[in-house]
Each structure stands twice: as structure tokens, then as C-alpha cells.
Motif scaffolding. Structure first.
Motif, short mmCIF file in Angstrom:
data_model
loop_
_atom_site.label_atom_id
_atom_site.label_comp_id
_atom_site.label_asym_id
_atom_site.label_seq_id
_atom_site.Cartn_x
_atom_site.Cartn_y
_atom_site.Cartn_z
N VAL A 210 1.01 -1.09 0.05
CA VAL A 210 0.07 0.16 0.12
C VAL A 210 0.88 1.13 -0.04
O VAL A 210 1.47 1.28 0.94
N ALA A 211 1.01 1.92 -1.08
CA ALA A 211 1.88 2.94 -1.27
C ALA A 211 1.76 4.06 -0.10
O ALA A 211 0.60 4.45 0.31
N GLY A 212 2.79 4.51 0.49
CA GLY A 212 2.64 5.24 1.69
C GLY A 212 3.10 6.86 1.44
O GLY A 212 2.44 7.57 0.99
N ALA A 213 4.36 7.23 2.07
CA ALA A 213 4.58 8.56 2.21
C ALA A 213 4.50 9.41 0.86
O ALA A 213 3.92 10.55 1.17
N SER A 214 4.77 9.02 -0.08
CA SER A 214 4.96 10.01 -1.16
C SER A 214 3.54 9.91 -2.14
O SER A 214 3.40 11.10 -2.90
N LEU A 215 2.75 9.02 -2.04
CA LEU A 215 1.80 8.97 -2.88
C LEU A 215 0.45 9.11 -2.29
O LEU A 215 -0.62 9.57 -2.36
N GLY A 216 0.45 8.62 -0.62
CA GLY A 216 -0.55 8.74 0.20
C GLY A 216 -1.38 7.76 0.24
O GLY A 216 -2.56 7.72 -0.49
N LYS A 374 -9.00 17.63 -11.88
CA LYS A 374 -8.08 17.18 -10.74
C LYS A 374 -6.84 18.05 -11.04
O LYS A 374 -5.44 17.49 -10.32
N ALA A 375 -6.73 19.25 -11.42
CA ALA A 375 -5.58 20.10 -11.50
C ALA A 375 -5.06 20.47 -10.16
O ALA A 375 -5.80 20.91 -9.08
N PRO A 376 -3.55 20.20 -9.77
CA PRO A 376 -3.32 20.61 -8.39
C PRO A 376 -3.03 22.03 -8.15
O PRO A 376 -3.08 22.77 -9.08
N PHE A 377 -2.85 22.54 -7.17
CA PHE A 377 -2.43 23.77 -6.59
C PHE A 377 -1.11 23.91 -7.29
O PHE A 377 -0.19 23.15 -7.29
N ASP A 378 -0.89 25.21 -7.53
CA ASP A 378 0.46 25.76 -7.97
C ASP A 378 1.68 25.35 -6.72
O ASP A 378 1.22 25.77 -5.44
N PRO A 379 2.60 24.65 -7.15
CA PRO A 379 3.50 24.19 -6.05
C PRO A 379 4.04 25.21 -5.18
O PRO A 379 4.44 24.80 -3.92
N ARG A 380 4.10 26.52 -5.84
CA ARG A 380 4.63 27.51 -4.78
C ARG A 380 3.77 28.03 -3.90
O ARG A 380 4.31 28.36 -2.67
N LEU A 381 2.59 27.47 -3.77
CA LEU A 381 1.63 27.65 -2.48
C LEU A 381 2.02 26.65 -1.47
O LEU A 381 1.62 26.97 -0.35
N LYS A 382 2.83 25.83 -1.82
CA LYS A 382 3.10 24.70 -0.76
C LYS A 382 1.82 24.24 -0.03
O LYS A 382 2.10 24.22 1.44
N MET A 383 0.85 23.97 -0.52
CA MET A 383 -0.53 23.59 -0.01
C MET A 383 -0.33 22.51 1.24
O MET A 383 -0.82 22.74 2.22
N SER A 402 4.15 16.45 -0.70
CA SER A 402 3.82 16.97 -2.01
C SER A 402 4.63 16.19 -3.13
O SER A 402 5.41 15.58 -2.98
N GLY A 403 4.04 16.51 -4.38
CA GLY A 403 4.61 15.68 -5.62
C GLY A 403 3.84 14.71 -6.10
O GLY A 403 4.33 13.99 -6.94
N CYS A 404 2.57 14.23 -5.60
CA CYS A 404 2.00 13.12 -5.70
C CYS A 404 1.48 13.09 -7.15
O CYS A 404 0.93 12.14 -7.88
N GLU A 408 6.76 16.79 -8.34
CA GLU A 408 6.72 18.05 -7.86
C GLU A 408 5.28 18.78 -7.60
O GLU A 408 5.08 19.41 -6.57
N ARG A 409 4.26 18.52 -8.41
CA ARG A 409 2.91 19.09 -8.24
C ARG A 409 2.09 18.17 -7.42
O ARG A 409 2.49 16.84 -7.62
N GLY A 410 1.08 18.51 -6.72
CA GLY A 410 0.31 17.83 -6.12
C GLY A 410 0.46 17.65 -4.59
O GLY A 410 1.57 17.82 -4.21
#
Ligand code: PLP
Length: 446
Positions: A210-216, A374-383, A402-404, A408-410
């Protein structure tokens, strides 16, 4: 001024001074609901009398003796207990104990290589892993992981590892493709890659069940791992299941892969194994791997100073006793189902949560700018980082990443409460996550 090399050199986090159950308290008296046990570690919550007594008793008896000279009773008992729980093929298997998940992954990779060399196939050295996987931060484990951001600064130092796509339906499934067809397509990518590399050169395939930290907390598509198992067998490739995060009961069975009805050749465990009371990790090798070594050189070509540490092993044994005597995995399944339902009820139609995914007490929400596209937020927002910070201000600890989408994005946020979590805390977790999301969306200005 702190002399500690913190994760951030611009801020010092609050000082934690005590913990009880699912609550942590800092030196200003602020209390936090620990909804993620750090990084899915504290599966028994904080402060556990049985574990405390086991650690203290072991310290009084013997804390450390080098494994070159001695074995010790807790390590022997823990190995027996884990092998007994392990799936088919581990009957004559064995376990080794290390200090962290990364060390366990390094040891697993080396064990796979040793297996092939011992069997007279020294040309097998290549590792295949999945995009967006996280397997740890030491150089071998980082080379195996597929998280672009975390790998980027070290790229020139990383060994080459072949990669196939992650089995991530939310972002990988084609329109109209059903789950099984998707799982088949993703698993077949392994066969294509093995054939491209030359099957006789491939040592092992590594994946988190079950994929963990980087995909959630992404559960596998139905049938995916059965097909992976078959592909590995047909090409003589070992299958390493990295259960550092999803194992030790987190998804409702002791080994996450059990629920897929197949078995790996080598399994790594850490995090929940010691529940945070001691740093301890395990590598389980199935019978065929052990037999290849026993029938070959007869020695393990790997070792660390703190292997089989008696206090860590005594701690993990007490954690296993807690799981069994309190039937905690039944609670993981029951409360995990409720947590999933509550998250879906709160976020299932949310404009800014694109996906709610998980299994057992291992759940994530993926934050998006637009639910439809499904568009992610701008990565500069560091959501994700903003979410974590705001949640902590509101008294909730959860695990962001982040990065999913593409490394980088997601943004997603993971929760992994203790195995004995009660309904009130599940409600509070979901309520505080909702308030945090609303506050973050207000800051993002959408
Ligand atoms: N493997 C997986 C699947 C993990 O999730 C992690 C940590 O998050 C590791 C390995 C590395 O473990 P550690 O941080 O204990 O070295």
C-alpha cells in the motif's frame, strides 16, 4: 539559538515534553491530537505500560552485546514470532533486525543480490522499482525510491534503478478502464521492463504493497500483486515488499500484502514494529532465500553494529503482545472503515479534495485546485505544508507530502491514528481536517 541541525534552519519546532494515548503536549502546555503517529509510527499511541516494562526489564538484564559474539533472547523470540506470522514460503525463513526502515531496505537489496550470487547468477544485479515510491533516505534506498524532489540533489550519487509507473488509479486509470484492467496494465509494465533489461540481469522488484509517504496510502488495484508475483516467478526475479509504513498491522492485517493473497520473497518492516518506543526495523527472508545462503557461502554478507539490539527487540515483542492480547487489528479494520466513511462524508464532494483513499487506519486526502479537472495547486503555494502548519496551530498533527502528481505538483495529507483510536477522536480528526482545509483554501484565495 539551537545547536541542533533541525529539518528547517529558519524555524525551531515546539518542544514536546510528554505524550499519553493519542495526545502530545509541548513545553507551553499545548495539547495536540496526534492523528498520524509522526510518520505512521506510534501505532499504540504514546506511553504504554507493557512496552515500558519490557524495555526497562531488558535494560536491567542486557542492553547490548555485539552479534559477532552473541545472540540474545528477545531477538530470537521476535524472529520466531515474525516468521510464524509471515505468509506462505516463510516457514523456514529467517529475520534480521536493524535500526531504521532505510537500513532494512538496504539490507533487503543486498540480500536479493546475495541470493543470486550464491545461486551462481552473478549477472543479476538490476533493481526495478516504481515511480513515486519512497523507500528511505540512505543512498541505496533513495536510489530505489522514485520521488523526484527527494532524489534531485543526490542524482549524481545514486545507483541506476529501473522504474515502472506507480499503480495509482486516481491519476493513472484511463477513461472507461476498470480496476482489474488497470491493475493488469500496471503489472504488465513490470514484465515489459524486465524483458527490456534482459531477464537474466534483474535481481529484484521492490514495491510498497500500500503506497505510503509519497503517494498517500494508495491500495493496489485488484489482481495487481498476483500478476506481479507471477511475472517475478516466471523471470526468476525476487519480489521485495517494503512494508516499513503499511505493515505491522496498519492496514488491518499484520502484513499488508496478505490482503492481496500473495507473498513476497523478502519483507521489510519498521515504524509500527517498535511503535516509536524504540528504533527497530526488520527484514524477513523467505525459505528459498535462506536456503540459497545456507547452501552457498553459509554467511550473511551484511551487518551493522546495532543489529538485533536486545532492547529494540524486547520492545517489538511487547508491541506484538499488545496487538494480540487487545485484538487491535480487529479495531484497525473496524475503526479504519469508520474513518474512511467519515472522510468520505466530509470530503467526498468537497471542491478541493479530489480523492479520499486508504485502507485500515491509513488514509489520505488529495488536495486539488479543481476537483473536475484534478488540477493541483501551484506548487509555490506549498499547500500540503500549509495544511500541516495550520492543522498544528489548531491542535492536530497530520502528515503532509507534495509531488503526488509528477514529483513536484500535487498535495496530499495522510492520517494514521493509533490502533486503539476511539470514535470521538475520529470525529475530531475529520472535523479539524475540514477546518484546516477551509482556512488553507481561504489563504490560497480560490
Ligand atoms: N520504506 C518506506 C515504505 C517508508 O515509508 C520509509 C519511511 O517513511 C522508509 C522505507 C524509510 O524508513 P526510515 O525513515 O525509518 O529510514
Amino acid at each position: 539559538m539551537s545547536s541542533l541541525l533541525h529539518r528547517s534552519l529558519s524555524t525551531t519546532p515546539p518542544t514536546v515534553v510528554s505524550g499519553r494515548g493519542a495526545r502530545l503536549t509541548d513545553d507551553k502546555g499545548r495539547v495536540y491530537l496526534d492523528a498520524s503517529g509522526g510518520a505512521a509510527v506510534s501505532c499504540l499511541g504514546h506511553g504504554n505500560e507493557r512496552v515500558r516494562r519490557a524495555i526497562a526489564a531488558q535494560l536491567d538484564a542486557i542492553a547490548y552485546a555485539h552479534t559477532g559474539f552473541f545472540t540474545n533472547e528477545p531477538a530470537e523470540r521476535l524472529a520466531t514470532a515474525l516468521v510464524a506470522r509471515a505468509p506462505e514460503g516463510f516457514g523456514s525463513g529467517r529475520a534480521m533486525f536493524l535500526g531504521s526502515g532505510s537500513e532494512a531496505v538496504e539490507a533487503a537489496l543486498k540480500l536479493a543480490r546475495q541470493y543470486h550470487v550464491e545461486r551462481g547468477e552473478p549477472q543479476r544485479y538490476r533493481i526495478v522499482a516504481r515511480e513515486m515510491a519512497y523507500h528511505g533516505n540512505t543512498l541505496g534506498a533513495l536510489a530505489t525510491g522514485g520521488h523526484r524532489q527527494r532524489r534531485a540533489p543526490y542524482l549524481p550519487m545514486l545507483a541506476e534503478v529501473a522504474r515502472i509507473p506507480a499503480c495509482f488509479p486516481y491519476r493513472g486509470r484511463h477513461e472507461g478502464e476498470d480496476e482489474e484492467a488497470f491493475g493488469r496494465r500496471m503489472a504488465d509494465a513490470l514484465e515489459d521492463e524486465i524483458l527490456r533489461l534482459g531477464p537474466q540481469t534483474v535481481a529484484a522488484f521492490v514495491a510498497e504493497p500500500v503506497a505510503g509517504a509519497s503517494l498517500g496510502s494508495v491500495p493496489p488495484a485488484a489482481g495487481y500483486f498476483a500478476r506481479i508475483r507471477d511475472i517475478c516467478d516466471r523471470h526468476g526475479v525476487l519480489f521485495i515488499a517494503d512494508e516499513v509504513m503499511c505493515g505491522s498491522g496498519r492496514t488491518g492485517s499484520f502484513f499488508a500484502l496478505e490482503q492481496e493473497g500473495v507473498s513476497a520473497d523478502i519483507i521489510t518492516l519498521a515504524k509500527g514494529l517498535g511503535a516509536g518506543f524504540q528504533p527497530i526495523a526488520a527484514v524477513l527472508a523467505c525459505g528459498k532465500v535462506v536456503e540459497a545462503i545456507a547452501g552457498g557461502s553459509g554467511t550473511l554478507w551484511h551487518g551493522h553494529t546495532y543489529m538485533s539490539h536486545a532492547v529494540g527487540c524486547a520492545c517489538a515483542l511487547a508491541v506484538l503482545e499488545e496487538l494480540d492480547e487487545r485484538d487491535l487489528l480487529a479495531n484497525v479494520r473496524r475503526q479504519g472503515h469508520k474513518l474512511g466513511q467519515k472522510l468520505l462524508a466530509r470530503f467526498g464532494q468537497s471542491a478541493h479534495i479530489g480523492d479520499v483513499r486508504g485502507r485500515g487506519l491509513f488514509w489520505s486526502v488529495e488536495i486539488v485546485a479543481d476537483r473536475t479537472t484534478k488540477a493541483p495547486f501551484d506548487p509555490r503555494l506549498k499547500m500540503a505544508a500549509m495544511f500541516k502548519k495550520r492543522a498544528q496551530e489548531l491542535g492536530l498533527l497530520c502528515y503532509p507530502s507534495s509531488g503526488c502528481v509528477d514529483g513536484e505538483r500535487g498535495d496530499h495529507v495522510l492520517v494514521a491514528p493509533p490502533y486503539d483510536v476511539e470514535d470521538d477522536d475520529l470525529d475530531l480528526i475529520v472535523d479539524l481536517m475540514g477546518r484546516t482545509l477551509d482556512d488553507c483554501i481561504a489563504v490560497a484565495g480560490t
